[in-house]
Design an enzyme around this catalytic site. Structure first.
Site, short mmCIF file in Angstrom:
data_model
loop_
_atom_site.label_atom_id
_atom_site.label_comp_id
_atom_site.label_asym_id
_atom_site.label_seq_id
_atom_site.Cartn_x
_atom_site.Cartn_y
_atom_site.Cartn_z
N SER A 124 0.84 -1.19 0.00
CA SER A 124 0.00 0.00 0.00
C SER A 124 0.87 1.24 0.00
O SER A 124 1.98 1.23 0.56
CB SER A 124 -0.86 -0.02 1.27
OG SER A 124 -1.44 1.24 1.50
N TYR A 148 -1.79 -0.57 11.05
CA TYR A 148 -2.07 -1.17 9.73
C TYR A 148 -0.88 -0.94 8.80
O TYR A 148 -0.37 -1.86 8.17
CB TYR A 148 -3.35 -0.57 9.12
CG TYR A 148 -3.48 -0.88 7.65
CD1 TYR A 148 -3.78 -2.17 7.21
CD2 TYR A 148 -3.25 0.10 6.68
CE1 TYR A 148 -3.86 -2.47 5.85
CE2 TYR A 148 -3.33 -0.18 5.32
CZ TYR A 148 -3.64 -1.46 4.92
OH TYR A 148 -3.71 -1.75 3.58
N LYS A 152 2.10 -3.58 6.85
CA LYS A 152 2.53 -3.62 5.44
C LYS A 152 4.04 -3.42 5.34
O LYS A 152 4.73 -4.08 4.56
CB LYS A 152 1.80 -2.54 4.64
CG LYS A 152 0.31 -2.77 4.50
CD LYS A 152 -0.02 -4.00 3.67
CE LYS A 152 -1.50 -4.25 3.56
NZ LYS A 152 -1.84 -5.57 3.02
P1 NAD Z 1 -11.13 -6.83 1.41
O1 NAD Z 1 -11.37 -6.78 2.88
O2 NAD Z 1 -12.29 -6.60 0.51
O3 NAD Z 1 -10.45 -8.21 1.02
C1 NAD Z 1 -9.62 -8.93 1.89
C2 NAD Z 1 -10.09 -10.37 1.91
O4 NAD Z 1 -9.25 -11.13 2.76
C3 NAD Z 1 -11.52 -10.53 2.44
O5 NAD Z 1 -12.24 -11.35 1.55
C4 NAD Z 1 -11.34 -11.19 3.81
O6 NAD Z 1 -12.43 -12.02 4.12
C5 NAD Z 1 -10.04 -11.97 3.58
N1 NAD Z 1 -9.26 -12.23 4.80
C6 NAD Z 1 -8.85 -11.34 5.73
N2 NAD Z 1 -8.15 -11.94 6.69
C7 NAD Z 1 -8.09 -13.26 6.35
C8 NAD Z 1 -7.51 -14.41 6.95
N3 NAD Z 1 -6.84 -14.35 8.11
N4 NAD Z 1 -7.66 -15.61 6.34
C9 NAD Z 1 -8.34 -15.69 5.18
N5 NAD Z 1 -8.93 -14.65 4.57
C10 NAD Z 1 -8.79 -13.46 5.15
O7 NAD Z 1 -9.96 -5.78 1.10
P2 NAD Z 1 -9.41 -5.25 -0.29
O8 NAD Z 1 -9.75 -3.82 -0.40
O9 NAD Z 1 -9.77 -6.19 -1.38
O10 NAD Z 1 -7.85 -5.32 0.00
C11 NAD Z 1 -7.05 -6.42 -0.37
C12 NAD Z 1 -5.63 -6.18 0.09
O11 NAD Z 1 -5.15 -4.96 -0.48
C13 NAD Z 1 -5.47 -6.03 1.60
O12 NAD Z 1 -4.28 -6.69 1.97
C14 NAD Z 1 -5.33 -4.54 1.80
O13 NAD Z 1 -4.58 -4.23 2.94
C15 NAD Z 1 -4.60 -4.13 0.54
N6 NAD Z 1 -4.85 -2.72 0.19
C16 NAD Z 1 -6.14 -2.27 0.06
C17 NAD Z 1 -6.37 -0.94 -0.23
C18 NAD Z 1 -7.78 -0.41 -0.31
O14 NAD Z 1 -7.97 0.80 -0.13
N7 NAD Z 1 -8.80 -1.23 -0.59
C19 NAD Z 1 -5.30 -0.06 -0.43
C20 NAD Z 1 -4.00 -0.57 -0.34
C21 NAD Z 1 -3.79 -1.91 -0.02
C1 WQD Z 2 -9.27 10.03 0.79
C2 WQD Z 2 -9.47 11.53 1.00
C3 WQD Z 2 -9.69 12.16 3.32
C4 WQD Z 2 -13.51 10.04 3.94
C5 WQD Z 2 -6.66 5.08 3.06
C6 WQD Z 2 -5.63 4.38 3.90
C7 WQD Z 2 -4.54 3.83 3.02
C8 WQD Z 2 -5.11 2.96 1.89
C9 WQD Z 2 -6.22 3.65 1.16
C10 WQD Z 2 -5.04 0.65 2.50
C11 WQD Z 2 -8.67 12.10 2.17
C12 WQD Z 2 -10.98 12.43 2.57
C13 WQD Z 2 -12.33 10.56 3.42
C14 WQD Z 2 -14.57 10.93 4.25
C15 WQD Z 2 -13.22 12.78 3.48
N1 WQD Z 2 -5.67 1.73 2.37
N2 WQD Z 2 -12.20 11.91 3.19
N3 WQD Z 2 -14.39 12.26 4.01
O1 WQD Z 2 -6.84 8.19 3.68
O2 WQD Z 2 -5.97 8.40 1.30
O3 WQD Z 2 -6.06 6.18 2.38
O4 WQD Z 2 -7.19 4.16 2.09
O5 WQD Z 2 -3.87 0.45 2.37
O6 WQD Z 2 -3.71 3.11 3.86
O7 WQD Z 2 -5.09 5.31 4.82
O8 WQD Z 2 -8.17 7.27 1.71
O9 WQD Z 2 -10.53 7.26 1.08
O10 WQD Z 2 -9.93 7.42 3.52
O11 WQD Z 2 -9.49 9.37 2.04
O12 WQD Z 2 -13.12 13.99 3.28
O13 WQD Z 2 -15.62 10.53 4.74
O14 WQD Z 2 -10.83 11.77 1.32
O15 WQD Z 2 -9.44 13.16 4.25
O16 WQD Z 2 -8.28 13.39 1.82
P1 WQD Z 2 -6.72 7.61 2.34
P2 WQD Z 2 -9.61 7.75 2.12
#
Ligand code: NAD
Ligand code: WQD
Length: 370
Positions: A124, A148, A152
């Protein structure tokens, strides 16, 4: 290729599983449904006409994981499974370290045992911490501002050390920026539990009438309009990045890292306005205090992925919000509620296969059924 996808029922996982199936790969999914539902996999089967094989298992259950890896003998693993809510990680740090770090350790052990040393990991942009030097390049020094993010960062370091210690490993860490949008069919998408933490799903729920207004966190940042700027990336582009990474790893060993972003930033108000246009609805909002821990602006330097993987994001903000709205409008309350743990794998896999074969029959020109 035989690809095992952990967390394959989740938001990004399900879109990637769909693409893998469409590209002809054999796909196995491990998920404990802690934040997802098997309905996403039924719908992926209906969209692709092919079935992924599901194993309901928790990454913390090392024995089950060893069995799954032993049975499926994957060529590569894409590892999405993890917990991802920043605020929850501050309240429950141990739960996050256990699930994300120990879960990954168990997975690596199981891969080692099964002789599979090809891994694509969901990292991430959170590993850039509060860095303000933009655009963010892969060589930027890493830091974390919450548990969190630290999971990562620890996992990235662990993977690099593993690849350095044993040259048989091929490992990619993909640093996602802000994944949004949904498959263009509107059949799969993000289904947050409770109040969404992220901006785009919150805006979508306001547009569909589930919530009154968006709270905009801060209107006095030094940005284009005073609101926070982020690099939103369409989930289908993100999914394609994983397939590009798999191809790259198939020919090399070592550990690699790529940003997956567009390189373009959009402000909170730009997102709200674009969404309102796509939905043809008013999206009310109010500016409130800044959210602690937020930076004013961040966006990726996506050049490394373009040069090395031949990948770049194709979809812009308009398409992200249009696809997100189609999903939200067709599924205002997300996937239907169900209790998957009450059904055994055989039954769920039967349902997934049935959805796939119905779709395959409906589109097969030799059957005259359509
Ligand atoms: P999500 O929660 O929709 O998907 C994660 C999946 O993993 C879910 O289906 C959950 O049931 C499963 N899971 C969690 N813990 C588990 C475990 N111990 N055993 C088996 N299954 C398990 O999330 P997502 O948005 O699809 O994210 C996927 C990955 O990408 C995550 O690792 C997340 O940290 C990373 N990521 C997400 C974002 C985002 O904003 N969505 C941004 C950056 C990184
Ligand atoms: C985006 C923008 C907020 C909600 C997060 C995690 C990051 C990654 C992605 C997993 C910002 C603003 C948000 C709301 C708002 N996840 N905002 N009102 O913070 O960039 O990243 O998700 O790895 O680790 O930190 O994403 O969608 O929360 O926010 O004004 O109700 O929207 O302040 O500027 P962020 P976000």
């Amino acid at each position: 290729m035989r690809v095992l996808v952990t967390g394959g029922a989740g938001y990004i996982g399900s879109h990637t599983v769909l693409l893998l199936l469409e590209e002809g790969h054999e796909v196995f999914v491990v998920d404990n449904f802690s934040n997802s539902s098997p309905e996403s996999l039924r719908r992926v089967a209906a969209l692709s006409g092919r079935a992924a094989t599901l194993y309901q298992a928790d990454l913390l259950d090392a024995e089950s994981l060893n069995r799954v890896l032993g049975e499926t003998k994957p060529d590569a693993v894409i590892h999405f499974a993890g917990l991802k809510a920043v605020g929850e990680s501050v309240a429950k740090p141990l739960m996050y370290y256990r699930n994300n770090v120990t879960g990954t350790l168990n997975l690596l052990d199981a891969m080692e045992l099964a002789g599979c040393r090809n891994l694509v990991f969901s990292s991430s942009a959170t590993v850039y911490g509060e860095c303000t030097e933009l655009p963010l390049v892969e060589t930027t020094q890493r830091s974390a501002t919450n548990p969190y993010g630290r999971t990562k960062l620890h996992i990235e370091e662990m993977l690099e050390e593993l690849a350095a210690a044993d040259e048989r490993w091929s490992i990619a860490a993909l640093r996602y920026f802000n994944p949004v949008g949904a498959h263009e069919s509107g059949r799969i998408g993000e289904d947050p539990q409770g109040i969404p933490n992220n901006l785009m799903p919150f805006v979508a729920q306001v547009a569909v009438g589930r919530r009154d207004k968006v709270n905009v966190f801060g209107g006095d940042y030094p940005t284009v309009d005073g609101t926070g700027v982020r690099d939103y990336i369409h989930v289908v582009d993100l999914a394609a990045g994983h397939l590009a990474a798999l191809d790259y790893l198939a020919q090399r060993t070592g550990s690699f890292v790529w940003n997956l972003g567009t390189g373009e930033g959009s402000s909170v108000l730009e997102v709200i306005q674009a969404f309102a246009r796509a939905a043809d609805k008013d999206v009310p909002y109010q500016i409130v205090d800044r959210r602690p821990g937020d930076v004013a602006e961040n966006y990726a330097d996506p050049v490394k992925a373009r040069l090395e993987l031949g990948w770049k994001a194709e979809r812009g903000l308009e398409q992200m919000v249009q696809d997100m709205w189609r999903w939200q409008e067709q599924n205002p309350y997300g996937f239907p509620d169900e209790q998957p743990e009450s059904l055994p794998d055989e039954e769920l896999n039967e349902q997934i296969r049935l959805a796939a074969s119905k779709a395959a029959t409906a589109t097969d020109p030799t059957t005259n059924k359509n």
